[in-house]
Scaffold this motif. Structure first.
Motif, short mmCIF file in Angstrom:
data_model
loop_
_atom_site.label_atom_id
_atom_site.label_comp_id
_atom_site.label_asym_id
_atom_site.label_seq_id
_atom_site.Cartn_x
_atom_site.Cartn_y
_atom_site.Cartn_z
N LEU A 114 0.86 -1.17 0.00
CA LEU A 114 0.00 0.00 0.00
C LEU A 114 0.90 1.22 0.00
O LEU A 114 1.79 1.35 0.85
CB LEU A 114 -0.87 0.02 1.25
CG LEU A 114 -1.61 1.32 1.49
CD1 LEU A 114 -2.65 1.54 0.41
CD2 LEU A 114 -2.23 1.34 2.86
N ALA A 115 0.74 2.10 -0.97
CA ALA A 115 1.53 3.31 -1.07
C ALA A 115 0.60 4.52 -1.11
O ALA A 115 -0.55 4.41 -1.51
CB ALA A 115 2.41 3.28 -2.33
N VAL A 116 1.13 5.66 -0.70
CA VAL A 116 0.33 6.88 -0.64
C VAL A 116 1.11 8.03 -1.27
O VAL A 116 2.27 8.25 -0.92
CB VAL A 116 -0.02 7.24 0.82
CG1 VAL A 116 -0.76 8.57 0.89
CG2 VAL A 116 -0.84 6.14 1.47
N MET A 117 0.46 8.74 -2.18
CA MET A 117 0.95 10.03 -2.65
C MET A 117 0.07 11.06 -1.97
O MET A 117 -1.11 11.17 -2.31
CB MET A 117 0.89 10.15 -4.17
CG MET A 117 1.34 11.51 -4.68
SD MET A 117 3.05 11.87 -4.17
CE MET A 117 3.16 13.58 -4.59
N PRO A 118 0.59 11.76 -0.95
CA PRO A 118 -0.24 12.68 -0.19
C PRO A 118 -1.03 13.66 -1.07
O PRO A 118 -0.49 14.21 -2.04
CB PRO A 118 0.77 13.43 0.69
CG PRO A 118 1.88 12.43 0.87
CD PRO A 118 1.97 11.73 -0.46
N GLU A 119 -2.30 13.81 -0.73
CA GLU A 119 -3.25 14.69 -1.41
C GLU A 119 -3.54 14.27 -2.85
O GLU A 119 -4.21 14.99 -3.57
CB GLU A 119 -2.77 16.15 -1.38
CG GLU A 119 -2.75 16.74 0.01
CD GLU A 119 -4.09 16.66 0.73
OE1 GLU A 119 -5.14 16.91 0.10
OE2 GLU A 119 -4.09 16.34 1.93
N VAL A 120 -3.07 13.10 -3.26
CA VAL A 120 -3.31 12.65 -4.64
C VAL A 120 -4.00 11.29 -4.68
O VAL A 120 -5.07 11.16 -5.27
CB VAL A 120 -1.99 12.59 -5.45
CG1 VAL A 120 -2.25 12.04 -6.85
CG2 VAL A 120 -1.35 13.96 -5.52
N ALA A 121 -3.40 10.28 -4.05
CA ALA A 121 -3.94 8.93 -4.23
C ALA A 121 -3.40 7.96 -3.19
O ALA A 121 -2.34 8.17 -2.60
CB ALA A 121 -3.55 8.41 -5.62
N SER A 122 -4.17 6.90 -3.00
CA SER A 122 -3.66 5.71 -2.32
C SER A 122 -3.58 4.64 -3.40
O SER A 122 -4.47 4.54 -4.24
CB SER A 122 -4.56 5.29 -1.16
OG SER A 122 -5.86 5.00 -1.62
N ILE A 123 -2.51 3.88 -3.39
CA ILE A 123 -2.23 2.91 -4.45
C ILE A 123 -1.93 1.57 -3.80
O ILE A 123 -1.20 1.51 -2.81
CB ILE A 123 -0.99 3.35 -5.27
CG1 ILE A 123 -1.14 4.78 -5.77
CG2 ILE A 123 -0.72 2.38 -6.42
CD1 ILE A 123 0.03 5.65 -5.46
#
Length: 163
Positions: A114-123
């Motif tokens: 599980l990865a997160v690009m803050p304010e953009v997406a969870s992947i």
């Protein structure tokens, strides 16, 4: 619940049990180690597909500090959690993952990441073949390719020398 993963975690938990006993001895654990281990093993064995995992963690991407006091406190907690994911989320491979991918992320024993690009997406990605640190080989590569194409790394888009 994935019973096979649950059984595997329960059988291989000696190091975790030892660390919990150490924490209990030094007053850093309020619950009984066996109760904590049971909850941890069950969390490790939750079975989700990649889409459900990404949806379940979408709240992690909301890190803005604007709004009322409660919103700022929640955002600060999210930032702390993302910092832990960035520095510890891939076991002994966390530094390499941060360098290669540049996203806060947490890997799981089943091959999910599980990865997160803050304010953009969870992947979320999944592939069962793990590297020597217990991280999905193809999952890491997929995230590395995604970041390269989108520039989503928290460290900024890759430079010409990074390609």
């Amino acid at each position: 619940m994935d019973d096979e993963v649950l059984e595997s975690e329960e059988q291989a938990g000696d190091l975790n049990r030892a660390m919990l006993s150490f924490m209990k001895h030094h007053g850093n654990l309020r619950s009984e180690p066996d109760a904590v281990m049971s909850a941890y093993f069950r969390q490790c064995a939750i079975s989700l597909n990649a889409s459900a995992l990404a949806d379940a963690a979408a709240f992690l991407a909301r890190t803005r500090l604007a709004g009322g006091k409660a919103d700022r406190e929640r955002a600060l907690r999210m930032r702390k959690l993302l910092a832990l994911m960035m520095t510890c989320g891939h076991y002994d491979g966390s530094g390499d993952f941060a360098l290669r991918v540049g996203l806060p992320a947490k890997s799981g024993v089943g091959g999910g990441i599980l990865a997160v690009m803050p304010e953009v997406a969870s992947i979320a990605v999944w592939s069962p073949n793990l590297d020597q640190h217990g991280n999905s080989i193809l999952g890491v590569r997929a995230l590395e390719m995604l970041v390269h194409r989108t520039g989503w790394s928290v460290f900024g888009p890759p430079g010409a020398r990074d390609t």
